[in-house]
Design an enzyme around this catalytic site. Structure first.
Site, PDB file in Angstrom:
ATOM      1  N   HIS A 170       0.804  -1.237   0.000  1.00 50.94           N
ATOM      2  CA  HIS A 170       0.000   0.000   0.000  1.00 50.94           C
ATOM      3  C   HIS A 170       0.832   1.281   0.000  1.00 50.94           C
ATOM      4  O   HIS A 170       0.301   2.356  -0.229  1.00 50.94           O
ATOM      5  CB  HIS A 170      -0.936   0.019   1.206  1.00 50.94           C
ATOM      6  CG  HIS A 170      -0.243   0.289   2.515  1.00 50.94           C
ATOM      7  ND1 HIS A 170       0.502  -0.673   3.169  1.00 50.94           N
ATOM      8  CD2 HIS A 170      -0.169   1.411   3.277  1.00 50.94           C
ATOM      9  CE1 HIS A 170       0.992  -0.153   4.283  1.00 50.94           C
ATOM     10  NE2 HIS A 170       0.612   1.099   4.372  1.00 50.94           N
ATOM     11  N   GLY A 174       3.615   1.650  -1.953  1.00 51.88           N
ATOM     12  CA  GLY A 174       4.202   1.823  -3.278  1.00 51.88           C
ATOM     13  C   GLY A 174       3.311   2.703  -4.147  1.00 51.88           C
ATOM     14  O   GLY A 174       2.209   3.085  -3.756  1.00 51.88           O
ATOM     15  N   SER A 207       3.247  -7.225 -14.934  1.00 49.85           N
ATOM     16  CA  SER A 207       4.005  -6.175 -15.602  1.00 49.85           C
ATOM     17  C   SER A 207       4.065  -6.491 -17.086  1.00 49.85           C
ATOM     18  O   SER A 207       4.081  -7.668 -17.476  1.00 49.85           O
ATOM     19  CB  SER A 207       5.420  -6.105 -15.024  1.00 49.85           C
ATOM     20  OG  SER A 207       6.285  -5.420 -15.906  1.00 49.85           O
ATOM     21  N   SER A 208       4.146  -5.461 -17.905  1.00 51.53           N
ATOM     22  CA  SER A 208       4.168  -5.682 -19.358  1.00 51.53           C
ATOM     23  C   SER A 208       5.444  -6.385 -19.814  1.00 51.53           C
ATOM     24  O   SER A 208       5.508  -6.887 -20.942  1.00 51.53           O
ATOM     25  CB  SER A 208       4.024  -4.353 -20.099  1.00 51.53           C
ATOM     26  OG  SER A 208       5.053  -3.457 -19.737  1.00 51.53           O
ATOM     27  N   CYS A 209       6.464  -6.461 -18.950  1.00 52.14           N
ATOM     28  CA  CYS A 209       7.711  -7.142 -19.352  1.00 52.14           C
ATOM     29  C   CYS A 209       7.552  -8.654 -19.400  1.00 52.14           C
ATOM     30  O   CYS A 209       8.478  -9.366 -19.765  1.00 52.14           O
ATOM     31  CB  CYS A 209       8.857  -6.762 -18.421  1.00 52.14           C
ATOM     32  SG  CYS A 209       8.687  -7.449 -16.767  1.00 52.14           S
ATOM     33  N   TYR A 262      12.756 -10.907 -13.210  1.00 57.81           N
ATOM     34  CA  TYR A 262      11.522 -10.242 -12.757  1.00 57.81           C
ATOM     35  C   TYR A 262      10.330 -10.732 -13.575  1.00 57.81           C
ATOM     36  O   TYR A 262       9.263 -11.046 -13.027  1.00 57.81           O
ATOM     37  CB  TYR A 262      11.685  -8.728 -12.881  1.00 57.81           C
ATOM     38  CG  TYR A 262      10.469  -7.926 -12.509  1.00 57.81           C
ATOM     39  CD1 TYR A 262      10.074  -7.803 -11.180  1.00 57.81           C
ATOM     40  CD2 TYR A 262       9.718  -7.273 -13.487  1.00 57.81           C
ATOM     41  CE1 TYR A 262       8.962  -7.055 -10.834  1.00 57.81           C
ATOM     42  CE2 TYR A 262       8.598  -6.525 -13.143  1.00 57.81           C
ATOM     43  CZ  TYR A 262       8.220  -6.418 -11.820  1.00 57.81           C
ATOM     44  OH  TYR A 262       7.116  -5.681 -11.474  1.00 57.81           O
ATOM     45  N   LYS A 275       6.856 -12.713 -12.397  1.00 55.69           N
ATOM     46  CA  LYS A 275       5.508 -12.209 -12.670  1.00 55.69           C
ATOM     47  C   LYS A 275       4.680 -13.220 -13.471  1.00 55.69           C
ATOM     48  O   LYS A 275       3.475 -13.373 -13.239  1.00 55.69           O
ATOM     49  CB  LYS A 275       5.580 -10.867 -13.405  1.00 55.69           C
ATOM     50  CG  LYS A 275       6.014  -9.703 -12.505  1.00 55.69           C
ATOM     51  CD  LYS A 275       4.991  -9.485 -11.404  1.00 55.69           C
ATOM     52  CE  LYS A 275       5.312  -8.299 -10.523  1.00 55.69           C
ATOM     53  NZ  LYS A 275       4.319  -8.111  -9.448  1.00 55.69           N
ATOM     54  N   PRO A 324      -0.273  -4.210 -16.099  1.00 57.91           N
ATOM     55  CA  PRO A 324      -0.165  -2.778 -16.383  1.00 57.91           C
ATOM     56  C   PRO A 324       0.988  -2.488 -17.338  1.00 57.91           C
ATOM     57  O   PRO A 324       1.989  -3.202 -17.357  1.00 57.91           O
ATOM     58  CB  PRO A 324       0.125  -2.153 -15.013  1.00 57.91           C
ATOM     59  CG  PRO A 324       0.067  -3.270 -14.021  1.00 57.91           C
ATOM     60  CD  PRO A 324       0.215  -4.545 -14.770  1.00 57.91           C
ATOM     61  N   THR A 325       0.850  -1.433 -18.091  1.00 53.92           N
ATOM     62  CA  THR A 325       1.949  -0.931 -18.896  1.00 53.92           C
ATOM     63  C   THR A 325       2.899  -0.145 -17.991  1.00 53.92           C
ATOM     64  O   THR A 325       2.772  -0.184 -16.761  1.00 53.92           O
ATOM     65  CB  THR A 325       1.402  -0.061 -20.044  1.00 53.92           C
ATOM     66  OG1 THR A 325       2.479   0.260 -20.921  1.00 53.92           O
ATOM     67  CG2 THR A 325       0.769   1.231 -19.535  1.00 53.92           C
ATOM     68  N   HIS A 381      12.535   4.005 -12.891  1.00 53.18           N
ATOM     69  CA  HIS A 381      12.142   3.857 -14.290  1.00 53.18           C
ATOM     70  C   HIS A 381      12.434   5.145 -15.060  1.00 53.18           C
ATOM     71  O   HIS A 381      12.750   6.176 -14.480  1.00 53.18           O
ATOM     72  CB  HIS A 381      10.656   3.498 -14.379  1.00 53.18           C
ATOM     73  CG  HIS A 381      10.354   2.113 -13.902  1.00 53.18           C
ATOM     74  ND1 HIS A 381       9.795   1.848 -12.669  1.00 53.18           N
ATOM     75  CD2 HIS A 381      10.548   0.907 -14.483  1.00 53.18           C
ATOM     76  CE1 HIS A 381       9.654   0.542 -12.522  1.00 53.18           C
ATOM     77  NE2 HIS A 381      10.106  -0.053 -13.603  1.00 53.18           N
ATOM     78  N   TRP A 414      19.719   7.976 -21.267  1.00 52.52           N
ATOM     79  CA  TRP A 414      20.199   6.638 -21.605  1.00 52.52           C
ATOM     80  C   TRP A 414      19.671   6.181 -22.951  1.00 52.52           C
ATOM     81  O   TRP A 414      18.502   6.379 -23.287  1.00 52.52           O
ATOM     82  CB  TRP A 414      19.726   5.654 -20.536  1.00 52.52           C
ATOM     83  CG  TRP A 414      20.683   5.503 -19.401  1.00 52.52           C
ATOM     84  CD1 TRP A 414      21.417   6.489 -18.813  1.00 52.52           C
ATOM     85  CD2 TRP A 414      20.991   4.301 -18.693  1.00 52.52           C
ATOM     86  NE1 TRP A 414      22.163   5.976 -17.791  1.00 52.52           N
ATOM     87  CE2 TRP A 414      21.922   4.636 -17.689  1.00 52.52           C
ATOM     88  CE3 TRP A 414      20.572   2.982 -18.808  1.00 52.52           C
ATOM     89  CZ2 TRP A 414      22.444   3.683 -16.809  1.00 52.52           C
ATOM     90  CZ3 TRP A 414      21.083   2.036 -17.929  1.00 52.52           C
ATOM     91  CH2 TRP A 414      22.015   2.390 -16.944  1.00 52.52           C
TER      92      TRP A 414
END
Length: 314
Positions: A12, A14, A108-110, A137, A141, A164-165, A180, A203
Site C-alpha cells: 500500500h 508503493g 508487468s508488461s515485461c 523479474y 511475474k 499494467p503498462t 524507471h 540513456w
C-alpha cells in the site's frame, strides 16, 4: 465488493498500492487493511499465513513487488526473482487457504516476449524469449499469473491477473540508480534546471517506443475489474498509445522548464524496442483511462517537488 468488505492492499505504500488505497478511500471503503513491510514481511510464509488467518480477509489487491528499471533489474537479478516469487506465492496460497472471495494480482508488461508483435495481446504470453535484462523479474511475474490460473483451475478461486503498462505518478521512485525512465528524467531535468546545467544525458538512443499510464488510472481500472471481471485470462491495462523515449524526454523537458540540450548516450542499453499494450479487451469490458500524458507528467512533477525535493532539503 461492498464498502464494508474487508480489503487488504499488499504494497500500500508503493506507487500502485497507494493509488488503489486512495481510490478505495475516496469511494467510501471503511475496512481497508494495510501492513508495512516491517510489520509483515511477505517473503515470510508463516507470517503471511498467520496474518491471513487472523484477519478474515474478503478481497486482496496484490500490488506488493520488488520493482526497478533496467539497471536495477539487471544488477539485482537474484533478489528480483526470489523476492517476487516468495511474496506472490505466499499471498496467493494464503488467500486460498483463508477462503478469500477474490484476489487481483498485478503483473508487468515485461512478461511478454522481447520481440512479440505490437501491440501486445494477452495471448502472446509465453510465445517467445524475454528481454534478458529483466528476465528474472518477468519470470516471477509470469509465475504469479500461472499461480492465479492454477488455483482457479484446481480450487475454483476467483483470482484474476492484470498486466499494467509502464506506470508513473504520485509516490514514484526517483532514485537514479533504480528508477524507471519517466521519473528518472523528471529528476534529471529538475536538477539540471536547478543547477544551471546546459545538457542532460538520456540513456540509450531515444528510439525505443514506450506507453505510459498514470498510476491513479491503473488503480481505477483495478477496482473496476475487481467489481466487473472474473475471467481466467489476464487483462492488459494501458492507454493503447505510445511515444519514443526522445519524445518523452522533450515533453518532460518542457513541463519542467529546462532550457538546455539533450544528449543521448547510445552506449547505454535501450531495452525492448517497443512495448505497446493491446487494450481492446479492457475497453470491451467498459474501462478507458482518463489522464493524458502531459497532464500526468505535470501532476507527477508537482508531487516530486512537494515530496522528494522537500525531503532532500530537510
Amino acid at each position: 465488493m461492498e464498502t464494508t468488505s474487508s480489503v487488504y492492499i499488499a504494497g500500500h505504500r508503493g506507487m500502485v498500492g497507494s493509488a488503489i488505497l486512495r481510490n478505495l478511500q475516496s469511494s467510501g471503503f471503511t475496512n481497508i487493511i494495510t501492513k508495512t513491510s516491517s510489520e509483515l514481511d511477505l517473503r515470510n510464509q508463516q507470517a503471511v499465513f498467520d496474518f491471513f488467518e487472523e484477519q478474515k480477509l474478503e478481497y486482496v489487491f496484490l500490488a506488493a513487488a520488488k520493482v526497478g528499471g533496467i539497471l536495477a533489474n539487471n544488477t539485482y537479478r537474484a533478489e528480483f526473482i526470489y523476492d517476487n516469487l516468495m511474496m506472490e506465492a505466499n499471498v496467493i496460497h494464503a488467500a486460498y487457504q483463508a477462503g478469500v472471495k477474490k484476489l487481483l494480482f498485478l503483473g508487468s508488461s515485461c512478461i511478454y516476449p522481447k520481440l512479440a508483435a505490437q501491440p501486445l495481446k494477452e495471448e502472446y504470453l509465453l510465445t517467445g524469449l524475454l528481454e534478458p535484462t529483466n528476465e528474472p523479474y518477468a519470470i516471477a511475474k509470469i509465475a504469479g499469473i500461472k499461480l492465479c490460473e492454477a488455483y482457479r483451475d484446481q480450487y475454483g478461486c476467483d483470482f484474476i491477473s492484470v498486466m499494467p503498462t509502464n506506470l508513473y505518478g504520485y509516490n514514484d521512485n526517483y532514485d537514479l540508480n533504480n528508477s524507471h525512465v519517466l521519473p528518472a528524467l523528471i529528476r534529471k531535468f529538475h536538477e539540471a534546471k536547478d543547477n544551471g546545467y546546459s545538457t542532460v544525458n538520456v540513456w540509450g538512443t531515444g528510439s525505443p517506443r514506450r506507453e505510459f499510464l498514470f498510476a491513479d488510472d491503473l488503480a481505477e481500472a483495478c477496482v473496476y475489474l475487481m467489481h466487473n471481471y472474473s475471467g481466467r485470462e489476464l487483462v492488459n491495462i494501458g492507454t493503447g498509445e505510445d511515444i519514443t523515449i526522445k519524445e518523452l524526454a522533450l515533453l518532460i523537458k518542457e513541463v519542467v522548464g529546462f532550457e538546455g540540450e539533450l544528449v543521448f548516450d547510445a552506449s547505454k542499453p535501450d531495452g525492448t524496442p517497443r512495448k505497446l499494450m493491446d487494450v481492446t479487451k479492457l475497453h470491451s469490458l467498459g474501462f478507458k483511462h482518463n489522464i493524458e500524458l502531459r497532464e500526468g507528467i505535470t501532476l507527477a512533477y508537482q508531487d516530486f517537488k512537494e515530496k522528494y525535493v522537500k525531503k532532500q532539503v530537510s
